[in-house]
Design an enzyme around this catalytic site. Sequence first.
Site, PDB file in Angstrom:
ATOM      1  N   SER A   1       4.147   6.823   7.141  1.00 29.74           N
ATOM      2  CA  SER A   1       3.452   7.180   5.969  1.00 29.74           C
ATOM      3  C   SER A   1       4.531   7.220   4.989  1.00 29.74           C
ATOM      4  CB  SER A   1       2.517   8.348   6.023  1.00 29.74           C
ATOM      5  OG  SER A   1       1.909   8.555   4.830  1.00 29.74           O
TER       6      SER A   1
ATOM      7  N   ASP B   1      -6.246   1.266   9.265  1.00 34.33           N
ATOM      8  CA  ASP B   1      -5.725   2.442   8.513  1.00 34.33           C
ATOM      9  C   ASP B   1      -5.951   2.140   7.130  1.00 34.33           C
ATOM     10  OD1 ASP B   1      -3.975   4.372   7.280  1.00 34.33           O
ATOM     11  OD2 ASP B   1      -1.952   3.778   7.935  1.00 34.33           O
TER      12      ASP B   1
ATOM     13  N   HIS C   1      -3.538   5.322  11.477  1.00 29.81           N
ATOM     14  CA  HIS C   1      -2.277   5.749  10.615  1.00 29.81           C
ATOM     15  C   HIS C   1      -1.063   6.182  11.541  1.00 29.81           C
ATOM     16  CE1 HIS C   1      -0.569   6.299   6.754  1.00 29.81           C
ATOM     17  NE2 HIS C   1      -0.418   7.702   6.757  1.00 29.81           N
TER      18      HIS C   1
END
Length: 478
Positions: free
Chosen positions: A157, A409, A434
């Site tokens: 991320s 995601d 994710h």
Amino acid sequence: MNNIVGLLLFNYYFAIVASDGYLLETKYIDVPIDHFSYTTNATFKLRYLVNDSYHGHGGPIFFYTGNEGDINNFAQNTGFMFDIAKSFEAALVFAEHRYYGTSLPFGNQSYVSPTNLGYLTSQQALADFVLIIDHLQDVYENQKNMKKLPVIAFGGSYGGMLAAYIRMKYPASVFGAIASSAPIWQFNGLIPCEDFYRITTSVYGSYSKKCATTIKNTWKIIRSFTQTPAGKANLSSLWNLCAPLNTEGDIKTLVEWVSEIIINMAMVNYPYPTSFLTALPAYPVLEFCSQLDSLTWKDEYGLLAAIGESLQIYTNYTKSVKCNVIAETSSQLDERGWNFQACTEMIMPMCSTEVDMFENEPWDFQKYSDECYKNFNIRPRAQNEPILEYGGKDIDAASNIIFSNGLLDPWSSGGVLITRNNNIKAIIIPDGAHHYDLRGQNEKDTNSVKIVREMHVNEIRRWLNRYYYDVIPKVERV
Ligand SMILES: *[C@@H]1O[C@H](CO)[C@@H](O)[C@H](O)[C@H]1NC(C)=O
Ligand SMILES: *[C@@H]1O[C@H](CO)[C@@H](O)[C@H](O)[C@H]1NC(C)=O
Ligand SMILES: *[C@@H]1O[C@H](CO)[C@@H](O)[C@H](O)[C@H]1NC(C)=O
Ligand SMILES: *[C@@H]1O[C@H](CO)[C@@H](O)[C@H](O)[C@H]1NC(C)=O
Ligand SMILES: *[C@@H]1O[C@H](CO)[C@@H](O)[C@H](O)[C@H]1NC(C)=O
């Protein structure tokens, strides 16, 4: 809708970190509060975690570039690094991002003013990481017969963005990077602003069209049902809210809270139960939609009851939550940190339209900027700032980076799904959520994630071979 969606909203749940998880030693290093001026010599203690049990002679350093939360939570949820450490004889290091966890430049005063918060930038964080790496090279000096151990960055991320950026900006410190679910293209004009919500909608729609349609209908029903004080009181009690709804602002917060839960469930739609964001069952989106679809209702109140019951899959999976704090996602220290970043460097335009199931909201930079001013007394500068800083789509000069993305995601919207340069690779996990690939192996793992993890291993091995047999001998000769 809140456009300042927390990149990863797990910060307020980090207390759940399994006590029987991975073991690491906690260390601290003094770093300058400001790397870029010489007007102050002030430093603070940045935290990092080390496990070098597997480290062999001359073995690499696997370095997690921490993101917007307590570093322990990332260490506990990045089992992939532990799984492969032994075969690479790697030392594992997880570095905390400044202003999160215990790495607070001004202690409990870090968040009190824009002046104190101003050193919260990705650029300062990268400079911190470079100092830790330099320090580690000294620590391990007696273990090697070369100048520097190879360092491979890992991150998911925002941490994945940092892993890619540190390789791009500091190639002498970091030799390669695994950037998982890193939305480095979620910036102005690089992708359509509606992609994030569109993908989230298609994840729900892929389980059940009916479910996505029900969600889409919910927003206007929340709005109309809560128009009167009686309606507000009714919904407050129906959804077990800790503080009753009073104002229009409360309704806005409520809508954001529901939206964020729906987005979060898509982000962590893993095939086995996790406690990353909060305690959740396997495939929470499937659970949510099955539950919602199984219920029937005849009026608005019935629909809201059904939604409330289904949301408990996220809010009350342990069955021990007394009441729901809807402001929780915005009152947490760590989330405030991300929101500040999203109001300064990390302007990520998002919008929802008719094609998705969220409440319509165009991207409005001025409005966004006003909201930032209200919350932090600062305004973002130009929207293209992060593009000038990190290159936007123009990343062809980079090398030794893998960008991996799960297509389920929401954040794959801003991910690098294709590259024009063989030295940077884009890998897709069709059924992945994710940064699924960074998680430790699990018997429920899908084939696609197993294959992707194998690709990571092969690529890291290729980089390291080059480092040991090609790069190092040349550097040593100079
Ligand atoms: C490193 O991690 C391994 C695997 O979890 C564990 O067995 C070992 O004790 C850890 N080493 C340190 C120094 O914490
Ligand atoms: C920073 O430290 C140096 C060396 O100790 C000193 O000469 C200098 O005056 C200090 N600068 C500030 C702004 O305090
Ligand atoms: C902030 O930290 C200082 C120094 O450690 C301490 O004395 C003070 O009580 C803290 N204040 C709050 C509100 O926690
Ligand atoms: C909430 O509204 C529904 C439908 O209008 C009604 O049946 C219910 O009794 C109300 N509940 C409360 C606590 O007011
Ligand atoms: C959580 O579940 C328990 C048991 O079903 C219930 O008593 C409680 O009211 C629920 N909490 C919320 C916030 O809905």
